[in-house]
Scaffold this active site. Structure first.
Site, short mmCIF file in Angstrom:
data_model
loop_
_atom_site.label_atom_id
_atom_site.label_comp_id
_atom_site.label_asym_id
_atom_site.label_seq_id
_atom_site.Cartn_x
_atom_site.Cartn_y
_atom_site.Cartn_z
N ASP A 58 0.84 -1.20 0.00
CA ASP A 58 0.00 0.00 0.00
C ASP A 58 0.88 1.26 0.00
O ASP A 58 0.36 2.38 -0.07
CB ASP A 58 -1.03 0.00 1.13
CG ASP A 58 -0.42 -0.13 2.50
OD1 ASP A 58 0.82 -0.22 2.61
OD2 ASP A 58 -1.19 -0.14 3.50
N SER A 59 2.20 1.07 0.00
CA SER A 59 3.12 2.18 -0.28
C SER A 59 2.81 2.79 -1.65
O SER A 59 3.27 3.89 -1.96
CB SER A 59 4.58 1.70 -0.24
OG SER A 59 4.75 0.58 -1.09
N ASP A 97 -0.85 -6.24 0.22
CA ASP A 97 -1.33 -5.58 1.43
C ASP A 97 -2.84 -5.48 1.43
O ASP A 97 -3.45 -5.11 0.41
CB ASP A 97 -0.79 -4.14 1.49
CG ASP A 97 0.55 -4.05 2.19
OD1 ASP A 97 0.82 -4.88 3.08
OD2 ASP A 97 1.33 -3.15 1.83
N LYS A 125 -1.04 -9.44 3.38
CA LYS A 125 -0.26 -8.87 4.49
C LYS A 125 -1.15 -7.89 5.25
O LYS A 125 -1.82 -7.06 4.64
CB LYS A 125 0.99 -8.17 3.96
CG LYS A 125 1.82 -7.50 5.07
CD LYS A 125 3.22 -7.19 4.64
CE LYS A 125 3.40 -5.94 3.83
NZ LYS A 125 3.03 -4.69 4.53
N GLU A 194 9.50 -4.23 10.22
CA GLU A 194 9.98 -2.97 9.63
C GLU A 194 10.57 -2.09 10.73
O GLU A 194 9.95 -1.88 11.79
CB GLU A 194 8.81 -2.23 8.95
CG GLU A 194 9.24 -0.88 8.39
CD GLU A 194 8.26 -0.26 7.40
OE1 GLU A 194 7.24 -0.90 7.07
OE2 GLU A 194 8.53 0.87 6.95
O1 KIV Z 1 3.58 -1.06 1.59
C1 KIV Z 1 4.76 -1.40 1.55
O2 KIV Z 1 5.51 -1.13 0.61
C2 KIV Z 1 5.29 -2.15 2.69
C3 KIV Z 1 6.78 -2.28 2.78
C4 KIV Z 1 7.36 -1.06 3.36
C5 KIV Z 1 7.18 -3.50 3.52
O3 KIV Z 1 4.55 -2.58 3.52
#
Ligand code: KIV
Length: 280
Positions: A58-59, A97, A125, A194
């Site tokens: 979700d980044s 995510d 996740k 993290e």
């Molecule tokens: O959303 C994402 O990219 C993440 C990474 C920072 C592990 O959760």
């Protein structure tokens, strides 16, 4: 862009990586690579570089949508980007995510997980700790493998008051270990840590049989993940301490994007990344 775009992005068939592959790698003391990815062309480049696992993170809220956090991302965004990634890669294990508030109730978790799994994810996740035990149990019992993201969990940025290293005190480290124990006992297939001190991440990795992925968690976790844009040097903000630019690094022999992914994959496999300079 070639006239033959559709066939040029069709990856060569390679044996797909599964959770069993990651469990076997862990049992053998070997590491695996993970990068975030949000679309087909980069997913194909990752296949050429043998990247083991891909996270549709979700980044994407920040690096693709230009938002200031992951909070505005919705399940339909995750579905769209997962569909695009799986068209470009038939090798990596695909993690996706579940975004902010999309698993706040068990019913929400089931609906959200169903959507991203039907889009092509292999694992979902979710961020949190022992409070997720029932969610992990329900999803796992319904055939959805779960990765639990602990330590710095970006969906809780407003609780933390910023993106800060977690687990620094003995009490915080004990809590993290208890949280990991609870979600592993509930059936989590993977953990992701993290921004935690490297010795704590090592202790978690050694304590549990499930593979542990790290970002800003030192070199001793079973897998490593970075946000793709960060490791290609496409920064919209000051890069975190744990980020390394593999596009310009000397280890990238071809100085192109596939070369950057290969250099990262190789560095992770050799445990040459992260170094102390990229750890807490
Ligand atoms: O959303 C994402 O990219 C993440 C990474 C920072 C592990 O959760």
């Amino acid at each position: 862009m070639s006239d033959q775009a559709p066939s040029s992005i069709t990856p060569k068939p390679k044996a797909p990586i599964t959770l069993s592959t990651l469990n076997k790698l862990k049992a053998e003391g070997k590491t695996f690579s993970c990068l975030t990815c949000y679309e087909a062309s980069f997913a194909h480049a990752m296949q050429l570089a043998d990247i083991d696992t891909i996270l549709i993170g979700d980044s994407l809220g920040m690096v693709v949508q230009g938002q200031s956090s992951t909070l505005p991302v919705g399940v339909q965004d995750m579905v769209y980007h997962t569909q695009n990634v799986v068209r470009g890669n038939s090798h990596a294990l695909i993690l996706c995510d579940l975004p902010f508030m999309s698993y706040a109730t068990l019913s929400d978790a089931i609906t959200s997980a169903k959507a991203v799994m039907q889009a092509g994810a292999n694992v979902v996740k979710i961020e949190g700790g022992s409070e997720l035990s029932d969610t992990v149990k329900v999803l796992t019992n319904n055939g959805v493998p779960v990765c639990v993201h602990l330590g710095l969990t970006p969906q809780s940025v407003n609780v933390f008051g910023g993106y800060k290293v977690q687990g620094k005190t003995d009490a915080q480290a004990d809590k993290l270990m208890r949280d990991c124990t609870a979600v592993v006992n509930a059936g989590a297939s993977l953990l992701l840590l993290e921004c935690v001190p490297a010795p704590l991440a090592k202790a978690v990795t050694e304590r549990f049989d499930v593979p542990v992925i790290g970002i800003g968690a030192g070199v001793d976790t079973d897998g490593q993940v970075l946000v793709m844009h960060d490791m290609l040097g496409i920064y919209t903000r000051k890069p975190a301490k744990f980020v390394k630019n593999f596009l310009t690094d000397d280890s990238n022999q071809t100085k192109d994007i596939v070369g950057a992914f290969k250099a990262y994959h190789h560095a992770v496999k050799q445990r040459a990344f992260p170094t102390k300079q990229h750890s807490f």
